[in-house]
Design a protein around this motif. Structure first.
Motif, PDB file in Angstrom:
ATOM      1  N   TRP A   5      63.552 -46.658  45.979  1.00  0.00           N
ATOM      2  CA  TRP A   5      62.727 -45.452  46.101  1.00  0.00           C
ATOM      3  C   TRP A   5      61.886 -45.323  44.848  1.00  0.00           C
ATOM      4  O   TRP A   5      62.312 -45.693  43.744  1.00  0.00           O
ATOM      5  CB  TRP A   5      63.621 -44.218  46.267  1.00  0.00           C
ATOM      6  N   VAL A  20      62.956 -43.739  52.124  1.00  0.00           N
ATOM      7  CA  VAL A  20      63.661 -44.704  51.297  1.00  0.00           C
ATOM      8  C   VAL A  20      63.595 -46.068  51.975  1.00  0.00           C
ATOM      9  O   VAL A  20      63.584 -46.165  53.210  1.00  0.00           O
ATOM     10  CB  VAL A  20      65.134 -44.270  51.077  1.00  0.00           C
ATOM     11  N   VAL A  57      68.799 -40.329  48.637  1.00  0.00           N
ATOM     12  CA  VAL A  57      67.963 -40.312  47.429  1.00  0.00           C
ATOM     13  C   VAL A  57      68.049 -38.889  46.899  1.00  0.00           C
ATOM     14  O   VAL A  57      67.396 -37.976  47.408  1.00  0.00           O
ATOM     15  CB  VAL A  57      66.504 -40.702  47.745  1.00  0.00           C
TER      16      VAL A  57
END
Length: 547
Positions: A523, A480, A464
């Motif tokens: 996310w 995540v 992420v």
């Protein structure tokens, strides 16, 4: 490279954050856990730094690479006569308007916790170029004809002074933020950036390495003189194109490892040049001269890293470019003098060998500072589908992450230019709509194997990119979700919540899946974050088979 074409000049790269430049000087073995993301989006960043850097921050960019262009700052750049009384080492002697876009980028980026990498680049002002350009030579080709190392050194000294962290421009109450990441020139093995590439009979003698060696030495001295040494800053050299030709020509593209060997004054068998061959390439002609080469060219042995642009452009990132052309002869050997992503280990071995010839035990790290995949559409000449480009991006980032000496993964271009532009490697279409690569860049996902037997685990690698900035802004650890969809349709369920402990937001785990289906990452941007926005976002989707 043989099919290389001039692209719109840019002035920026990105690199993820949270490590200071000093921390980035850690041993190369740490690269697989601290890989930096480098992003270049010059036209947009320079024209709209606030809005563009916000977009890059949403993507998780921690560093932008900016080509700081000499002739866009120098006075009387289109004149062959140097301005009378001009002190080129004094940043205040240059027109303020030339510095303005770069000053704005540095101020906004610093406020957004985004680092800046300045590539101090040509073209040169015409008064700092050599004579003898072919009749009718204009534009970039004329402005990159034998740029003066002496004048370039003066310019770099002005740049280093201005971005030292203590310089106050006229009329400003505050000093400009310090820049501590530098690279010297862009693509010096390409005739669009340094000419002539070759000299002598049929232009068969390498010439651009000699010119570049002078530019590099001048820049090295000026950066050190203005407080930017490798003790506190990061200084890269190289920035080479990945491909090229065996014949150099005047404005052609020289193969990068041919360029490197000439830069270090050795022949194709790695023997030190002597006699007329050495003289023609600006190299020591005697053994005694070679013993001084290392001392006289410190950047070649003491720089922070070597920078490369390891594009494949329109082929899978695990396939080297072949001798007979891109993807035209499957199974043929890779060109031994190319440096696309699969050949980065060869580049590393070459750098080690060249250093060793002069008694240096330096093992230079490698940075990828330009990379991307051309997509068709909108590229009218070459490219892969936008969907395939997203897949290739994630595979390339995984392959980069796994190389301990490759310190970065880069993305060239944010938004593609409308036709008839080409080299369309951006994340957005010309109308601003996102390509599949936009989400794939923000949240990379790669499964090296997508098929297994029931009960066995698959490697799931990803990241992420905005997570590091989110943690910086909120002080909260990020995680995540790995989500799974059974079959070809149905509800997505979360099968793992993965803490993002890596400084760059990467993770590498092994998971067992209940059946065939699809995998994705999810996310959510922090609520109320003043600089990050976007709600819940997802990676691309990857199908898997469980037998």
């Amino acid at each position: 490279m043989s099919s290389y074409v001039p692209r719109i000049r840019s002035h920026l790269p990105i690199a993820a954050l949270l490590l200071s430049v000093a921390a980035i000087h850690a041993a190369p073995a740490a690269a697989s856990t601290t890989q930096v993301s480098v992003f270049q989006a010059d036209p947009q960043v320079l024209s709209n730094p606030t809005g563009t850097l916000q977009t890059l921050r949403d993507l998780g960019v921690g560093m932008v690479r900016v080509n700081l262009t000499w002739n866009q700052i120098a006075p009387s750049a289109n004149s062959t006569h140097r301005p009378a009384g001009f002190d080129a080492t004094n940043p205040g002697a240059y027109p303020a308007g030339g510095w303005a876009p770069y000053d704005a980028v540095v101020r906004v980026a610093t406020a957004d916790h985004i680092a800046v990498d300045f590539t101090i680049n040509g073209p040169a002002p015409l008064w700092a170029t050599g004579s003898g350009a072919p009749k009718g030579t204009t534009g970039y080709f004329r402005a990159d004809w034998e740029p003066s190392a002496k004048e370039y050194g003066y310019f770099v000294k002005a740049v280093g002074t201005r971005y030292s962290g203590s310089y106050k421009p006229a009329g400003s109450a505050t000093a400009l933020p310090r820049v501590s990441f530098w690279s010297i020139w862009n693509e010096p093995n390409y005739g669009y950036d340094i000419a002539p590439q070759g000299t002598g009979r049929n232009q068969s003698t390498p010439n651009s390495p000699h010119i570049y060696r002078g530019l590099l030495d001048a820049a090295w001295g000026s950066l050190n003189a203005t407080g930017h040494s490798t003790r506190t800053d990061k200084i890269l050299f190289g920035e080479v194109t990945p491909h090229g030709n065996n014949t150099f020509g005047v404005f052609a593209n020289m193969k990068p490892l041919i360029f490197l060997r000439s830069l270090y004054c050795v022949d194709s068998s790695y023997r030190e040049l002597r006699g007329s061959a050495a003289r023609a390439q600006g190299c020591p002609t005697t053994a005694a001269g070679s013993r001084s080469f290392r001392k006289q060219n410190p950047a070649l042995f003491s720089a922070s890293a070597f920078a490369a642009h390891p594009y494949e452009e329109a082929s899978p990132p695990n396939e080297p470019t072949h001798l007979c052309g891109k993807n035209l002869c499957a199974g043929a050997p890779a060109d031994p003098d190319f440096v696309d992503l699969p050949e980065v280990p060869r580049l590393e071995r070459t750098l080690d060998r060249l250093n060793g010839i002069y008694g240096s035990h330096t093992h230079l790290p490698v940075w990828s500072t330009e990379y991307g995949f051309r997509t068709r559409p909108p590229d009218p000449h070459e490219g892969v589908s936008q969907a395939n480009a997203a897949i290739y991006m994630n595979e390339a980032e995984y392959l980069s992450y796994k190389q301990s000496r490759l310190f970065s993964y880069s993305q060239y271009g944010l938004i593609d230019q409308p036709p008839p532009a080409y080299f369309d490697t951006g994340l957005l279409n010309p109308n601003g709509s996102p390509k599949p690569g936009y989400g794939a860049y923000r949240m990379p996902l790669w499964l090296p194997s997508t098929s297994t037997r029931k009960g066995r685990k698959l490697e799931v690698w990803g990241g992420v990119r905005p997570a590091a900035l989110a943690k910086l802004d909120t002080g909260k650890a990020q995680s995540v979700l790995v989500q799974f969809e059974a079959g070809s349709k149905g509800a997505w369920t979360t099968i793992a919540t993965v803490p993002l402990t890596n400084a760059r937001g990467y993770f590498d785990i092994h998971l067992a899946f209940p059946s065939s289906g699809s995998v994705r990452l999810a996310w959510t941007y922090p609520t109320g974050d003043p600089l990050l926005s976007g709600g819940t976002v997802f990676s691309r989707t990857q199908k898997i088979t469980v037998k």
